[in-house]
Design a protein around this motif. Structure first.
Motif, PDB file in Angstrom:
ATOM      1  N   HIS A 161       0.812  -1.216   0.000  1.00  0.00           N
ATOM      2  CA  HIS A 161       0.000   0.000   0.000  1.00  0.00           C
ATOM      3  C   HIS A 161       0.848   1.270   0.000  1.00  0.00           C
ATOM      4  N   LEU A 162       2.168   1.137  -0.028  1.00  0.00           N
ATOM      5  CA  LEU A 162       3.058   2.287   0.040  1.00  0.00           C
ATOM      6  C   LEU A 162       3.494   2.707  -1.358  1.00  0.00           C
ATOM      7  N   ALA A 163       3.431   3.999  -1.640  1.00  0.00           N
ATOM      8  CA  ALA A 163       3.887   4.514  -2.931  1.00  0.00           C
ATOM      9  C   ALA A 163       5.404   4.370  -3.039  1.00  0.00           C
ATOM     10  N   VAL A 164       5.900   4.232  -4.262  1.00  0.00           N
ATOM     11  CA  VAL A 164       7.344   4.258  -4.471  1.00  0.00           C
ATOM     12  C   VAL A 164       7.880   5.603  -3.994  1.00  0.00           C
ATOM     13  N   GLY A 165       8.916   5.561  -3.194  1.00  0.00           N
ATOM     14  CA  GLY A 165       9.440   6.766  -2.572  1.00  0.00           C
ATOM     15  C   GLY A 165       8.808   7.079  -1.232  1.00  0.00           C
ATOM     16  N   GLY A 166       7.789   6.302  -0.865  1.00  0.00           N
ATOM     17  CA  GLY A 166       7.110   6.506   0.410  1.00  0.00           C
ATOM     18  C   GLY A 166       7.936   6.014   1.581  1.00  0.00           C
ATOM     19  N   LEU A 167       7.552   6.454   2.771  1.00  0.00           N
ATOM     20  CA  LEU A 167       8.327   6.193   3.981  1.00  0.00           C
ATOM     21  C   LEU A 167       7.487   5.469   5.019  1.00  0.00           C
ATOM     22  N   ALA A 212      16.957   1.680   4.428  1.00  0.00           N
ATOM     23  CA  ALA A 212      16.553   1.617   5.832  1.00  0.00           C
ATOM     24  C   ALA A 212      17.586   2.305   6.715  1.00  0.00           C
ATOM     25  N   SER A 213      17.090   2.912   7.783  1.00  0.00           N
ATOM     26  CA  SER A 213      17.974   3.568   8.742  1.00  0.00           C
ATOM     27  C   SER A 213      17.391   3.430  10.139  1.00  0.00           C
ATOM     28  N   LEU A 214      18.272   3.185  11.107  1.00  0.00           N
ATOM     29  CA  LEU A 214      17.885   3.113  12.511  1.00  0.00           C
ATOM     30  C   LEU A 214      18.264   4.417  13.197  1.00  0.00           C
ATOM     31  N   LEU A 215      17.315   4.980  13.962  1.00  0.00           N
ATOM     32  CA  LEU A 215      17.559   6.235  14.664  1.00  0.00           C
ATOM     33  C   LEU A 215      17.389   6.018  16.165  1.00  0.00           C
ATOM     34  N   PRO A 216      18.375   6.430  16.976  1.00  0.00           N
ATOM     35  CA  PRO A 216      18.267   6.271  18.429  1.00  0.00           C
ATOM     36  C   PRO A 216      17.482   7.411  19.068  1.00  0.00           C
ATOM     37  N   ILE A 217      16.228   7.544  18.673  1.00  0.00           N
ATOM     38  CA  ILE A 217      15.322   8.531  19.245  1.00  0.00           C
ATOM     39  C   ILE A 217      14.264   7.782  20.038  1.00  0.00           C
ATOM     40  N   GLY A 218      13.985   8.224  21.280  1.00  0.00           N
ATOM     41  CA  GLY A 218      13.048   7.483  22.114  1.00  0.00           C
ATOM     42  C   GLY A 218      13.579   6.082  22.348  1.00  0.00           C
ATOM     43  N   ASP A 219      12.762   5.080  22.053  1.00  0.00           N
ATOM     44  CA  ASP A 219      13.200   3.691  22.146  1.00  0.00           C
ATOM     45  C   ASP A 219      13.591   3.152  20.772  1.00  0.00           C
ATOM     46  N   GLY A 220      13.947   4.035  19.867  1.00  0.00           N
ATOM     47  CA  GLY A 220      14.450   3.610  18.569  1.00  0.00           C
ATOM     48  C   GLY A 220      13.401   3.639  17.482  1.00  0.00           C
ATOM     49  N   LEU A 221      13.753   4.239  16.348  1.00  0.00           N
ATOM     50  CA  LEU A 221      12.900   4.244  15.165  1.00  0.00           C
ATOM     51  C   LEU A 221      13.607   3.501  14.047  1.00  0.00           C
ATOM     52  N   LEU A 222      12.862   2.711  13.299  1.00  0.00           N
ATOM     53  CA  LEU A 222      13.330   2.137  12.045  1.00  0.00           C
ATOM     54  C   LEU A 222      12.591   2.862  10.935  1.00  0.00           C
ATOM     55  N   MET A 223      13.351   3.475  10.029  1.00  0.00           N
ATOM     56  CA  MET A 223      12.760   4.206   8.917  1.00  0.00           C
ATOM     57  C   MET A 223      13.085   3.470   7.620  1.00  0.00           C
ATOM     58  N   ILE A 224      12.069   3.264   6.794  1.00  0.00           N
ATOM     59  CA  ILE A 224      12.214   2.478   5.576  1.00  0.00           C
ATOM     60  C   ILE A 224      11.622   3.238   4.401  1.00  0.00           C
ATOM     61  N   ARG A 225      12.397   3.413   3.343  1.00  0.00           N
ATOM     62  CA  ARG A 225      11.912   3.994   2.100  1.00  0.00           C
ATOM     63  C   ARG A 225      11.704   2.882   1.078  1.00  0.00           C
ATOM     64  N   LYS A 226      10.586   2.902   0.385  1.00  0.00           N
ATOM     65  CA  LYS A 226      10.306   1.946  -0.677  1.00  0.00           C
ATOM     66  C   LYS A 226      10.912   2.474  -1.971  1.00  0.00           C
ATOM     67  N   ASN A 227      11.860   1.729  -2.521  1.00  0.00           N
ATOM     68  CA  ASN A 227      12.618   2.209  -3.677  1.00  0.00           C
ATOM     69  C   ASN A 227      12.066   1.759  -5.020  1.00  0.00           C
ATOM     70  N   THR A 228      11.377   0.624  -5.047  1.00  0.00           N
ATOM     71  CA  THR A 228      10.883   0.089  -6.310  1.00  0.00           C
ATOM     72  C   THR A 228       9.435  -0.387  -6.141  1.00  0.00           C
ATOM     73  N   LYS A 229       8.725  -0.408  -7.229  1.00  0.00           N
ATOM     74  CA  LYS A 229       7.328  -0.858  -7.195  1.00  0.00           C
ATOM     75  C   LYS A 229       7.241  -2.293  -6.725  1.00  0.00           C
ATOM     76  N   GLU A 230       8.236  -3.113  -7.064  1.00  0.00           N
ATOM     77  CA  GLU A 230       8.221  -4.541  -6.729  1.00  0.00           C
ATOM     78  C   GLU A 230       8.829  -4.824  -5.365  1.00  0.00           C
ATOM     79  N   ALA A 231       9.109  -3.816  -4.576  1.00  0.00           N
ATOM     80  CA  ALA A 231       9.774  -4.015  -3.279  1.00  0.00           C
ATOM     81  C   ALA A 231       9.051  -5.047  -2.449  1.00  0.00           C
ATOM     82  N   ARG A 232       9.805  -5.991  -1.920  1.00  0.00           N
ATOM     83  CA  ARG A 232       9.211  -7.047  -1.111  1.00  0.00           C
ATOM     84  C   ARG A 232      10.234  -7.521  -0.080  1.00  0.00           C
ATOM     85  N   LEU A 233       9.750  -8.263   0.903  1.00  0.00           N
ATOM     86  CA  LEU A 233      10.602  -8.854   1.905  1.00  0.00           C
ATOM     87  C   LEU A 233      10.991 -10.256   1.481  1.00  0.00           C
TER      88      LEU A 233
END
Length: 235
Positions: A161-167, A212-233
């Motif tokens: 459900h995330l647009a390409v370039g979405g966070l 992806a980037s990990l930020l030590p704010i609060g108890d930690g944030l994981l930030m993920i950008r979707k780079n391609t339409k086919e992005a999958r785990l």
């Protein structure tokens, strides 16, 4: 009195992962929540309801003002604090937020009725897995602040459900630093969370379809950008 979160609830997310004096500096020297957001913040603290801490609030204010997302999805409404914070700082955004806890839903509905002045927020009640399967919208920003062991379960559908370039931003991923420990040192009641977060890191941090980037704010944030339409785990 709010009964959902007892004094025996998971305390890990209340343990900041940087030096105590640095956390205190961030909380005292950055802009504070005011008005109804301060009122909700104080209520959450008094009732032991986990919401994003002040340093994360400051970061979200900046993030929303810079990105100005048009469609936001939130998984984990609680009392509606973070949804209202995002609405205040992204006034053109439509926000869909999901929660299954009846007590939190009732509180959030009251707060949205009182404080969502532009009527930006739509609350959907139910299990996130079921709702994600039924959504037909595309979002450019997703905030996940729900059961930590379920992040890895929800993320494949979120990416669809995330647009390409979405966070995607996932909260409380460090669990007070416990994610760095061997599983034998983790209390048995917390091991499902630990395993879920380790799977999440394995699936995202070096995934070529994501940034992806990990930020030590609060108890930690994981930030993920979707780079391609086919992005999958990975399977």
């Amino acid at each position: 009195m709010v009964k959902t979160y007892s004094k025996n609830a998971n305390r890990n997310m209340r343990r900041p992962v940087v030096k105590e004096e640095v956390v205190r500096f961030m909380r005292e020297h950055q802009a504070q929540n005011t008005g109804f957001l301060k009122k909700l913040e104080d209520f959450a603290q008094s009732e032991n309801i986990p919401i994003i801490p002040p340093e994360t609030s400051a970061y979200f204010r900046l993030l929303m003002q810079v990105l100005q997302p048009k469609k936001i999805l939130e998984i984990g409404t609680a009392i509606g604090f973070s949804a209202l914070l995002m609405a205040e700082n992204a006034p053109s955004a439509g926000i869909t937020t999901i929660d299954r806890n009846p007590e939190m839903i009732a509180l959030a509905k009251d707060n949205f009725a009182n404080y969502d002045s532009r009527r930006q927020i739509r609350l959907i009640e139910g299990e996130a897995s079921d709702i994600l399967a039924e959504l037909d919208e595309t979002y450019d920003f997703v905030f996940m602040d729900s059961a930590k062991s379920k992040y890895i379960v929800f993320l494949p559908a979120v990416l669809e459900h995330l647009a390409v370039g979405g966070l995607v931003v996932l909260d409380d991923v460090f669990q007070g630093g416990d994610v760095t420990k061997p599983i034998e040192d983790i209390h048995r009641s917390q091991r499902a969370i630990y395993r879920g977060l380790q799977k999440l890191f394995d699936a995202t941090l070096t995934n070529p379809d994501l940034t992806a980037s990990l930020l030590p704010i609060g108890d930690g944030l994981l930030m993920i950008r979707k780079n391609t339409k086919e992005a999958r785990l990975p399977d």
